[in-house]
Structures are given as C-alpha cells and as structure tokens.
Design a protein around this motif. Sequence first.
Motif, PDB file in Angstrom:
ATOM      1  N   ILE A   1       0.860  -1.335   0.199  1.00 55.06           N
ATOM      2  CA  ILE A   1       0.162   0.025   0.072  1.00 55.06           C
ATOM      3  C   ILE A   1       0.819   1.227  -0.122  1.00 55.06           C
ATOM      4  N   GLU A   2       0.356   2.152  -0.880  1.00 52.54           N
ATOM      5  CA  GLU A   2       0.917   3.717  -0.598  1.00 52.54           C
ATOM      6  C   GLU A   2      -0.342   4.563  -0.574  1.00 52.54           C
ATOM      7  N   VAL A   3      -0.366   5.391   0.434  1.00 51.45           N
ATOM      8  CA  VAL A   3      -1.479   6.366   0.605  1.00 51.45           C
ATOM      9  C   VAL A   3      -0.878   7.593  -0.176  1.00 51.45           C
ATOM     10  N   VAL A   4      -2.226   8.482  -0.286  1.00 49.53           N
ATOM     11  CA  VAL A   4      -1.861   9.834  -0.664  1.00 49.53           C
ATOM     12  C   VAL A   4      -2.266  10.931   0.498  1.00 49.53           C
ATOM     13  N   ALA A   5      -1.500  11.505   0.745  1.00 48.21           N
ATOM     14  CA  ALA A   5      -1.874  12.611   1.850  1.00 48.21           C
ATOM     15  C   ALA A   5      -2.965  13.780   1.000  1.00 48.21           C
ATOM     16  N   PRO A   6      -3.815  14.367   1.762  1.00 49.21           N
ATOM     17  CA  PRO A   6      -3.861  14.189   3.298  1.00 49.21           C
ATOM     18  C   PRO A   6      -4.787  13.039   3.927  1.00 49.21           C
ATOM     19  N   ILE A   7      -4.521  12.826   4.892  1.00 46.56           N
ATOM     20  CA  ILE A   7      -5.373  11.438   5.498  1.00 46.56           C
ATOM     21  C   ILE A   7      -6.011  11.967   6.797  1.00 46.56           C
ATOM     22  N   SER A   8      -7.096  11.239   7.163  1.00 48.46           N
ATOM     23  CA  SER A   8      -7.677  11.547   8.345  1.00 48.46           C
ATOM     24  C   SER A   8      -7.858  10.478   9.283  1.00 48.46           C
ATOM     25  N   ILE A   9      -7.554  10.475  10.660  1.00 53.00           N
ATOM     26  CA  ILE A   9      -7.854   9.258  11.402  1.00 53.00           C
ATOM     27  C   ILE A   9      -9.272   8.917  10.964  1.00 53.00           C
ATOM     28  N   GLY A  10      -9.127   7.471  10.918  1.00 51.44           N
ATOM     29  CA  GLY A  10     -10.437   6.715  10.565  1.00 51.44           C
ATOM     30  C   GLY A  10     -10.604   6.189   9.155  1.00 51.44           C
ATOM     31  N   ASP A  11      -9.882   6.927   8.194  1.00 52.35           N
ATOM     32  CA  ASP A  11      -9.629   6.786   6.764  1.00 52.35           C
ATOM     33  C   ASP A  11      -9.621   5.396   6.976  1.00 52.35           C
ATOM     34  N   VAL A  12     -10.466   4.662   5.690  1.00 55.51           N
ATOM     35  CA  VAL A  12     -10.141   3.173   5.431  1.00 55.51           C
ATOM     36  C   VAL A  12      -9.299   3.220   4.491  1.00 55.51           C
ATOM     37  N   ILE A  13      -8.043   2.379   4.643  1.00 53.68           N
ATOM     38  CA  ILE A  13      -6.690   2.401   3.775  1.00 53.68           C
ATOM     39  C   ILE A  13      -6.987   1.250   3.029  1.00 53.68           C
ATOM     40  N   LEU A  14      -7.638   0.167   3.540  1.00 55.84           N
ATOM     41  CA  LEU A  14      -7.848  -1.071   2.703  1.00 55.84           C
ATOM     42  C   LEU A  14      -9.077  -1.687   3.460  1.00 55.84           C
ATOM     43  N   ALA A  15      -9.933  -2.072   2.447  1.00 57.64           N
ATOM     44  CA  ALA A  15     -11.313  -2.654   2.981  1.00 57.64           C
ATOM     45  C   ALA A  15     -11.522  -3.938   3.652  1.00 57.64           C
ATOM     46  N   ASP A  16     -10.412  -4.910   3.297  1.00 56.06           N
ATOM     47  CA  ASP A  16     -10.603  -6.127   3.691  1.00 56.06           C
ATOM     48  C   ASP A  16      -8.953  -6.720   3.489  1.00 56.06           C
ATOM     49  N   VAL A  17      -8.470  -6.740   4.907  1.00 57.82           N
ATOM     50  CA  VAL A  17      -7.009  -7.472   4.818  1.00 57.82           C
ATOM     51  C   VAL A  17      -7.006  -8.835   4.924  1.00 57.82           C
ATOM     52  N   ALA A  18      -5.909  -9.422   4.238  1.00 52.54           N
ATOM     53  CA  ALA A  18      -5.763 -10.687   4.056  1.00 52.54           C
ATOM     54  C   ALA A  18      -7.019 -11.592   4.169  1.00 52.54           C
TER      55      ALA A  18
END
Lengths: 426, 125
Positions: B95-112
């Motif tokens: 994963i590589e995210v793009v700023a800006p980010i807020s607490i609680g933002d879903v970075i990945l919907a379903d991990v592993a």
Amino acid sequence: MNQQVDIAIIGGGPAGLAAAVAAHSAGIDNLIIIERDEELGGILNQCIHNGFGLHTFKEELTGPEYAARYVEQIETLQIPYLLRTIAVDISVHGDRKAVMVMNKEKGLFTIEAKAVILAMGCRERSRGALNIPGYRPAGVYSAGTAQRYVNMEGRMPGREVVILGSGDIGLIMARRMTLEGANVKMVAELLPYSGGLKRNIVQCLEDYNIPLKLNHTVIDIDGKERVKGVTVAKVDENRKPISGSEEYVSCDTLLLSCGLIPENELSVGLGVKLNPITAGPIVDESLTTNVEGVFACGNVLHVHDLVDYVSKEAESAGTHAAAYIKGEKKAEDKTIEIAYTGGIRYTVPSAIHIENMEQNQVIRFRVDNIYRDVELTVRIGDTTFIKQKKKIMAPSEMEQVIIKKAKLLEIPNPEQIIITISKEGI
Amino acid sequence: MEDKKHTNQQELICIRCPIGCRMTVTHNQDGSLQVAGNSCKRGEEYAKKELTDPTRIVTSTVRIKGRSNQVLPVKTKEDIPKGKIRACMEDLKQIEVVAPISIGDVILADVAGTGVEIVATKHIK
C-alpha cells in the motif's frame, strides 16, 4: 518588549496538552505551549500500538489517536503554541519567569510568564550510562529511537536484533521489528522479572517465539564500524555477570530499553529541587515545585505507565496553575509530610498543605518489588484512612490512593501521612 | 503458552488484569475445555478464546506517496486471527497512500481475506 503570557507550558506532549486544556477551562487564555518537535503530541506520535485511553475515553486507542483527542481541543480552543521551538533556559525574573527559547524563524528570544508548567517528559538511559564496553559501531540505539525511525520515518535500524531490557518499550519494539522483517534473537533482562505488562510478554514475545532471558545482561559489543555481535552473560543475585556464562550472539543491532529518566535540565537551571529517587521535581499537593509559580506534571515529574494518569495529573497542574494566576491560593499554614515505609519507593506529592489540598487529593506512588497478598495502609497518627487488600503490586504499575480533605480536617494536629505495605496482620 | 506434549493440558498466563493468573486448560474427550487457575470469569473466557480462536489487533505503518521521511500509522479496525498477521503485513507492504489523510480513513477494505478494515490512526497533512 518580551512576549508576556500568564502560563508558559514547556512541552506539547500528553502532559502539556492536558495541562493547557485544563488551564484554559479554568479561565486562562493567555497561555502558550512550547514544543520542540514538528508537531504536537510528544511521544504519543511514535507509539502507534494500542492500549491508550481505556480510563480516559473508555476506548483502546493508539498513541496518535489519543494525542489527536487533545490536539483537537487545543485547536478548537485556539490555544497558542510554537512548534520547532526549544526552551533553552528558564530563570526567575522579578515576579515572572523568563523562558528563553530558540527557533529558526526568530532565533533566540524570551517569553515572560507568570507561571510555568514543566511538561518536558523523559529520555532513555543511554549506552554510555550503562557502561557497556566496546567501540562505538553504528547499530546501537535506544529502543525509543528505533521506534521513532520505524514508526514515523519508515526506516529500519537493522535486521538481526538483540534487545536489552524487558520494559514495555523493549517488548513493543521486539514485536515491531519482527513484523517489519527483522530477526529479533532475544530480549535480555537484568532483573529476575520483566518490567513489562503480561499482555506484552504474550503478544510481543510469545506470539513470535522471541526468547526472554531473565537475569541476563549485555557485557560487550563487538564491531568497529557496525555492530557484529554482542556478548550476553547471566548475572548473579547482585546483578554481577557470572564467569563462564558468556554467550556470543551475532547481530547487527542492539536496542537498549533500560530505563527512562525525567528530562530536568531546565528545571535544575531554574533552581527546582529534584527528588533523587524519581529524578523529578519535589512537589506539593498543587504540583508546585520549590520555585513559586513553577508546576510539574507527566513524565518529567515521575515516569508513568499509563497516559491516562499523565492526563489526570496534568489536568491538576493546569487547574492549579490557573488558580495561582487568579490569586486563589490560600495562605499556607500547615504542611503535612507524606512518609512511607515497607516497600514504597516514592510518593508524588511529597507534602500536602491542608488549606490548599483538593477535596479528593490523589497521592501516586510506586513499590520497589513485586508484592503479593499484602495490605496497603494509609494513616495519620492513630487514624486509619485507607486499609486495602492488594492481590498484587509491582514496580511497573504506578498506584494511587485518595485522601479526602474533609476527613483530614477532622484530625487535630496532623503531623504526617504514613503509607505502608505489610503482610496482613503484621 | 506451554504445550505439555502427549498430555491434554496447556498452560497460559492470563492478560486480562495485572494479577496474571497462571491457568491450566484441559482438553476433554468431548472437545470441551476446562479452565483451572483463573480468579474470575474474564480469565476463563480469555483462556478458552486464546486456545480456540486466538486473535490480535495489528498496528503498523504504510508508505505515503512522495514522502521519503514519513509513514502513516494504521491499525486493523478489529481483531484478526493470529495466523493471519503475516499475510496482513504482506498486504500492508503493497500500500501507498496519498496525503492528506484523516484518522479513521479506510486504507484497505479487507486485509488478508479477514473481512477486517485497515484504518488510519493519525491525521497527515
């Protein structure tokens, strides 16, 4: 003309933030937080694991999430703060304190404050302080430094790791390094017991089959440019290495998690008296040091385990600092010392002024060993205030008792508050 | 946790409170578990869960696009099975995210494949 404030708060970590919010709630808005890092939040920014806030917010948050709850309040209340600004000296200047600070934009300048709240936190014990022999190869870090590298900057300090010290920082980093692909070969602990939470022993060491070697220490570091290995030895009951027990462990990184030391250089410069047991200021019930108008809270006062306790303590400091500014402190007459026996290492505060104590005055303390099935007693003269059975008390778990002001006022000529731990019936 | 090989018992230390009761769990013939050594119900619950379906919250970091000196701390929104921790870390590496980010933002919907979300735990400007 120097900037004039009512309260200057040195440090924008959990203590400084909670103190600022409390002082503001008590009616002081001419305050300023002085923070040397790029952002507010202090050590919480690198503590990305969870377990914070169970008491304060009834939720288990990660460090940054806990910090954000307070930073939100700072922003909403528009409490001023300076970032990338370091306080280099504090001195008494007439009826104010002169806080000399430095940053890139303004250089060296002074902020004059009626009151100062010390909230500088603590540092880790270094390799030099531990007297571990060897050259000075790259690859020797305090666990907290490694934590910052990994969790904030995205850098790996090394791949083959030995950790000295089984306090929570060492345990947490054992897991963190492993998750990021390092081989953590062992955690060595000088004492016969770990200073960390059982939860961390299970979830950081057992989960990853990382051996914990109690009664062990690192006696040598091999490597000139880069760590090549360390020598680990068993220690006897006097903590001295046992000849013949030495084991060479090849590694490229040694993480040191051997104790936190309150960062009081600024305090000493100001003439604040420190308690040699805590390495933090001696304070009274209002968290005031021996220098009038100078308060202390959080890890700079005594190293805490729970950030929730830091927030409570800092809230108290902020409230008392505000009361001091507003001239609400009553003239003190009687001081009651807090004395302790039977296994208690220290108390905060060290003394109480009856007139100014809180309705429910909190006294926090630590014990010097693991105690099972003991009785905790708090008494003044012949009056027993508190008598509690305790199944377990450990050095790594700060305790607290609450003294009710109303009950204390009932006692004629109170001399000392005595806190003791004893085996039942003794 | 110790396995006594060739017996039907396991030992573990409870982590639900500072007492840290040493518990022994017996696997009965009928498949049920018997917990001994706990001082309270929470300990019994912990022992049973830990031996049948151990789960963990995972906290780690992910890369931020364009930033070589800063990473984003994240966590699994809920517990995931202990056995999925490795796979979770592998997913996070991608994963590589793009700023800006807020607490609680879903970075990945379903991990592993656990069905659990990865969420941000820090505001990033």
